[in-house]
Scaffold this motif. Structure first.
Motif, PDB file in Angstrom:
ATOM      1  N   SER A  28       5.532 -20.200  -3.461  1.00 41.86           N
ATOM      2  CA  SER A  28       5.157 -19.195  -2.466  1.00 41.86           C
ATOM      3  C   SER A  28       6.001 -17.937  -2.547  1.00 41.86           C
ATOM      4  O   SER A  28       5.702 -16.962  -1.850  1.00 41.86           O
ATOM      5  CB  SER A  28       5.280 -19.793  -1.058  1.00 41.86           C
ATOM      6  N   HIS A  30       7.296 -14.409  -3.483  1.00 45.15           N
ATOM      7  CA  HIS A  30       6.550 -13.226  -3.915  1.00 45.15           C
ATOM      8  C   HIS A  30       6.801 -12.921  -5.383  1.00 45.15           C
ATOM      9  O   HIS A  30       5.888 -12.511  -6.116  1.00 45.15           O
ATOM     10  CB  HIS A  30       6.947 -12.018  -3.052  1.00 45.15           C
ATOM     11  N   ARG A  33       4.567 -15.411  -7.281  1.00 42.20           N
ATOM     12  CA  ARG A  33       3.142 -15.105  -7.142  1.00 42.20           C
ATOM     13  C   ARG A  33       2.768 -13.816  -7.859  1.00 42.20           C
ATOM     14  O   ARG A  33       1.638 -13.658  -8.313  1.00 42.20           O
ATOM     15  CB  ARG A  33       2.785 -14.986  -5.649  1.00 42.20           C
ATOM     16  N   GLN A  36       3.693 -15.411 -12.891  1.00 44.43           N
ATOM     17  CA  GLN A  36       4.106 -16.790 -13.084  1.00 44.43           C
ATOM     18  C   GLN A  36       5.200 -16.923 -14.142  1.00 44.43           C
ATOM     19  O   GLN A  36       5.975 -17.874 -14.125  1.00 44.43           O
ATOM     20  CB  GLN A  36       2.890 -17.645 -13.492  1.00 44.43           C
TER      21      GLN A  36
END
Length: 315
Positions: A28, A30, A33, A36
Motif C-alpha cells: 500500500s 505510495h 504503488r 513496483q
C-alpha cells in the motif's frame, strides 16, 4: 601510543555491534504503488548495506525483519530452517547467505500475502517491538565480559500511523531504557512519530529525496556506529514535532484532554475514557469569588464617642 592502540583493538574484539533492519514491504505504500520495481531497488540497497555492516568487523551481527499490513516476519536469520546455499564464485559465503535468504523469504511472503481491497497501514510499531524482543534475547546469551551495542534501522515509505501511537511510545521509551538507538530512513513522507523516537533514543532521522541514491545515503548516514557519529559531518537533525495524537480521531493536536488513569489523549472532553473505560465527573462551573465587604472608617478624632457615632462616614 602502542598501548592505547592495543587497548582499542582488544575492546573492539570484545564488542559486538548488532543491527536490526525493519523493512516496510507493505504494497500500500505510495512509493511501491507508483512503481513496483522500487521495492526491488530498495531490497538490493538493504542487502548491500547489511553486508557492509558485516564486513566492518567479524563480530558484527545482522537481522532483517519484513513489516507488512498483516504480519511481521524474519527475513534473516532463520531460526530453524536452513536455506539451500549455492556457492557463487568470488563472493564471500556470509554475504551470499544474506542475499539468498532475504530474497527467498521475501518472495515467499509476498506470494502468500492476502490481497488488499483498500490501502492499509503498516504494523511498524509491532515490528519494532519484535526487534526489541530479539535484541533482548541475544543480550541474555552474550558471554560474560563481552559488550553488545544494538540499534534498529527502520526503512518505510508509509504514511503517519497515528493509530499505533501508544505502542510507538512504549517502544521508544523501552529502547531508551535499554540503550538501543533507533534510526529511521523515510522514503516518502516526513513521519513525526518516528522523528520523536529518533530524538528520544539519540538516533538519526533522514528523509531520502532520491531513491536512486538510497544505498549512498545508507552508507553515509547509517553505517557508522552511533558512538562515532559526532565526529562525522552528517545532515542536521530536523525540527521534531512533539505534538500528541488524539485517541478519538487519530490526529495531531496542540491542546487536549488527558486521562488521569491511562494517559490517553483526547481532543474533546469525554465523560468515559474509551481506552480504560474510566468514568469522570462532569466539570462543574467555575467557582465565583465573593467580594470582600469594605470596613467602615471614621474621620472623627474627638474624644466623645457619641459625637463620633453621629458623624460616621462610610468609604
Amino acid at each position: 601510543m602502542e598501548a592505547d592502540q592495543a587497548a582499542a583493538i582488544k575492546e573492539s574484539e570484545t564488542c559486538i555491534d548488532l543491527l536490526v533492519i525493519v523493512l516496510d514491504t507493505n504494497p500500500s505504500q505510495h512509493i511501491v504503488r507508483q512503481n513496483q520495481q522500487n521495492l526491488t531497488q530498495i531490497l538490493e540497497a538493504v542487502i548491500a548495506f547489511g553486508n557492509a555492516h558485516l564486513m566492518q568487523k567479524a563480530q558484527n551481527k545482522l537481522a532483517v525483519l519484513s513489516c507488512s499490513h498483516h504480519a511481521t516476519n524474519f527475513l534473516y536469520p532463520l531460526p530453524r530452517r536452513q536455506v539451500e546455499l549455492r556457492q557463487v564464485d568470488g563472493q564471500y559465503e556470509a554475504f551470499s547467505l544474506v542475499e539468498k535468504t532475504v530474497k527467498q523469504q521475501l518472495g515467499s511472503i509476498l506470494m502468500n500475502a492476502p490481497r488488499l481491497s483498500a490501502p492499509c497501514e503498516s504494523l511498524l510499531a509491532g515490528s519494532m517491538s519484535m526487534a526489541l524482543c530479539y535484541i533482548s534475547r541475544l543480550q541474555r546469551s552474550v558471554a560474560p565480559g563481552v559488550k553488545m551495542h544494538s540499534r534498529i534501522l527502520v526503512l518505510t515509505g508509509s504514511n503517519e500511523c497515528a493509530s499505533q501511537y501508544m505502542t510507538f511510545m512504549n517502544v521508544f521509551f523501552t529502547a531508551q531504557k535499554l540503550g538501543i538507538v533507533i534510526d529511521t530512513c523515510a522514503l516518502d513522507k516526513t513521519l513525526s512519530l518516528l522523528q520523536q523516537g529518533c530524538d528520544i533514543t539519540a538516533g538519526q532521522f533522514l528523509k531520502v529525496t532520491q531513491l536512486d541514491g538510497l544505498l549512498q545515503y545508507l552508507l553515509w548516514v547509517f553505517l557508522p556506529a552511533p558512538q562515532i557519529r559526532h565526529k562525522l559531518v552528517l545532515p542536521p537533525p530536523p525540527k521534531v514535532d512533539y505534538r500528541a495524537s488524539c485517541f478519538c480521531h487519530r490526529e495531531l493536536i496542540d491542546i487536549g484532554y488527558v486521562c488521569s488513569v491511562c494517559l490517553s489523549v483526547f481532543c474533546k472532553y469525554s465523560p468515559i475514557c474509551t481506552t480504560c473505560h474510566t468514568i469522570f465527573k462532569n466539570p462543574g462551573p467555575l467557582p465565583v469569588k465573593s467580594k470582600k465587604k469594605r470596613k467602615r472608617t471614621s474621620k472623627c478624632n474627638s474624644r466623645s464617642s457619641k459625637y463620633c457615632r453621629l458623624n460616621e462616614t462610610v468609604y
